[in-house]
Enzyme design. Structure first.
Site, short mmCIF file in Angstrom:
data_model
loop_
_atom_site.label_atom_id
_atom_site.label_comp_id
_atom_site.label_asym_id
_atom_site.label_seq_id
_atom_site.Cartn_x
_atom_site.Cartn_y
_atom_site.Cartn_z
N LEU A 1 2.69 17.67 -3.60
CA LEU A 1 3.23 18.62 -4.57
C LEU A 1 2.29 19.81 -4.80
O LEU A 1 1.08 19.67 -4.82
CB LEU A 1 3.47 17.91 -5.91
N HIS B 1 6.62 23.21 -6.45
CA HIS B 1 7.34 22.03 -6.97
C HIS B 1 7.27 22.02 -8.50
O HIS B 1 8.25 21.71 -9.17
CB HIS B 1 6.71 20.73 -6.45
N GLN C 1 15.10 13.21 8.60
CA GLN C 1 15.23 14.67 8.71
C GLN C 1 14.16 15.28 9.62
O GLN C 1 14.10 16.50 9.78
CB GLN C 1 15.23 15.34 7.34
N GLY D 1 14.28 24.49 -4.09
CA GLY D 1 13.63 25.80 -3.94
C GLY D 1 14.35 26.67 -2.92
O GLY D 1 14.92 26.18 -1.95
N SER E 1 4.04 25.88 0.39
CA SER E 1 4.66 24.82 1.18
C SER E 1 3.64 23.70 1.33
O SER E 1 2.43 23.96 1.40
CB SER E 1 5.02 25.37 2.57
N ARG F 1 3.14 22.17 3.88
CA ARG F 1 2.54 22.34 5.21
C ARG F 1 1.34 23.28 5.18
O ARG F 1 0.51 23.25 6.09
CB ARG F 1 3.58 22.90 6.18
O1 PAF Z 1 13.00 20.06 0.60
C1 PAF Z 1 12.54 18.90 0.71
O2 PAF Z 1 11.41 18.61 0.32
C2 PAF Z 1 13.41 17.84 1.37
O3 PAF Z 1 14.17 18.36 2.40
C3 PAF Z 1 14.28 17.06 0.37
C4 PAF Z 1 15.31 17.97 -0.28
C5 PAF Z 1 13.40 16.42 -0.70
C6 PAF Z 1 15.04 15.95 1.09
O4 PAF Z 1 14.17 15.04 1.69
#
Ligand code: PAF
Length: 282
Positions: free
Chosen positions: A33, A37, A61, A149, A187, A189
């Protein structure tokens, strides 16, 4: 701060709260976070009686195994960060087996073509994975409001589409991009960037901001070509795509039309780290 690792226990807890007509806000996250966030969490705290923050690195994902393995996992720190916003936040941090009922796979969605643009061209199955986990979270938490976001603007539009098509009783709130002092979009990342590259990454926002000015007088094609030429000159960043698209359909713009909202999207590699950003053009 209450932490739930099992959806069954969370459902039971929330059912009691709902009986007292309390409103529920959900902030779905994958942890690591940052202030971006927290801005979502603050908004949720201001507008709901109860705020649930989910922390779950969703395997379905990720189309790239290394990206999944290297995704920062900082659970203890995340909990401390959330405590600075409020001790009353409910954290939902399930195991994959619990939230996926031992079947870690994606549902296939039809997002009316939104899923085939931009990120969809480079991250096979990504949006099915996002749709799957977000739908599961909505089913478990049954939030009144859910916060996402705008940095992941395509994801935001896809979630809106899923809610509309499935008639889910939740309001989706899009929240503006939080930026580091340099302009770099916040981010999880960014933590993986070394200090030098992180400073230089200000170039991404500078370029899209200048492109926004250009788009005022030039065509979408010329603006995109200009962005490409800027990235070609930079030794440390490689542009995966730059696209100017209609905010609603996410289709690339050929001819500008009045009364349409356009947005510029980029995906950029800094070494092996992939960063995305976007800016509203109207
Ligand atoms: O944006 C993200 O962090 C992710 O894609 C989410 C929405 C938590 C789904 O895993």
């Amino acid at each position: 701060m209450q932490i739930f690792n099992q959806k069954e226990a969370l459902i039971q807890f929330l059912q009691k709260e709902k009986k007292e007509n309390k409103t529920i806000g959900l902030v779905p996250t994958m942890g690591a976070l940052h202030k971006g966030h927290l801005s979502l969490v603050e908004k949720a705290l201001n507008n709901n009686d109860i705020v649930v923050v989910s922390i779950f690195v969703n395997p379905t994902q990720f189309d790239n195994k290394t990206d999944l393995e290297k995704y920062p996992k900082t659970f203890e720190k995340d909990v401390e960060t959330l405590k600075t916003a409020s001790e009353n936040i409910i954290v939902f941090a399930p195991t994959a087996a619990n939230i996926y009922d031992d079947d870690i796979s994606s549902e296939t969605f039809d997002f009316d073509g939104l899923e085939f643009e931009m990120e969809g061209k480079f991250r096979t199955g990504h949006f099915d994975g996002v749709g799957t986990i977000v739908k599961k979270l909505f089913t478990i938490v049954e939030p009144d409001n859910a916060y996402f976001g705008e940095k992941d603007f395509q994801q935001l539009q896809i979630i809106r589409k899923m809610v509309e098509k499935s008639k889910l009783p939740v309001t989706i709130i899009g929240c503006p991009i939080s930026r580091e002092e340099s302009g770099l979009a916040m981010s999880s990342r960014n933590e993986r960037l070394d200090n030098e590259i992180r400073k230089e990454a200000a170039f991404i926002y500078k370029t899209i901001s200048e492109a926004k000015e250009k788009f005022g007088t030039e065509s979408a094609l010329d603006t995109v070509n200009w962005i490409k030429s800027q990235f070609d000159l930079h030794p440390n960043f490689s542009l995966e795509y730059a696209e100017i698209a209609d905010e609603k359909t996410l289709k690339p713009v050929k001819m500008k039309e009045k009364n349409k909202d356009y947005r510029l999207f980029v995906a950029v590699y800094a070494n092996e780290i992939r960063l995305i950003d976007n800016i509203a053009l109207n």
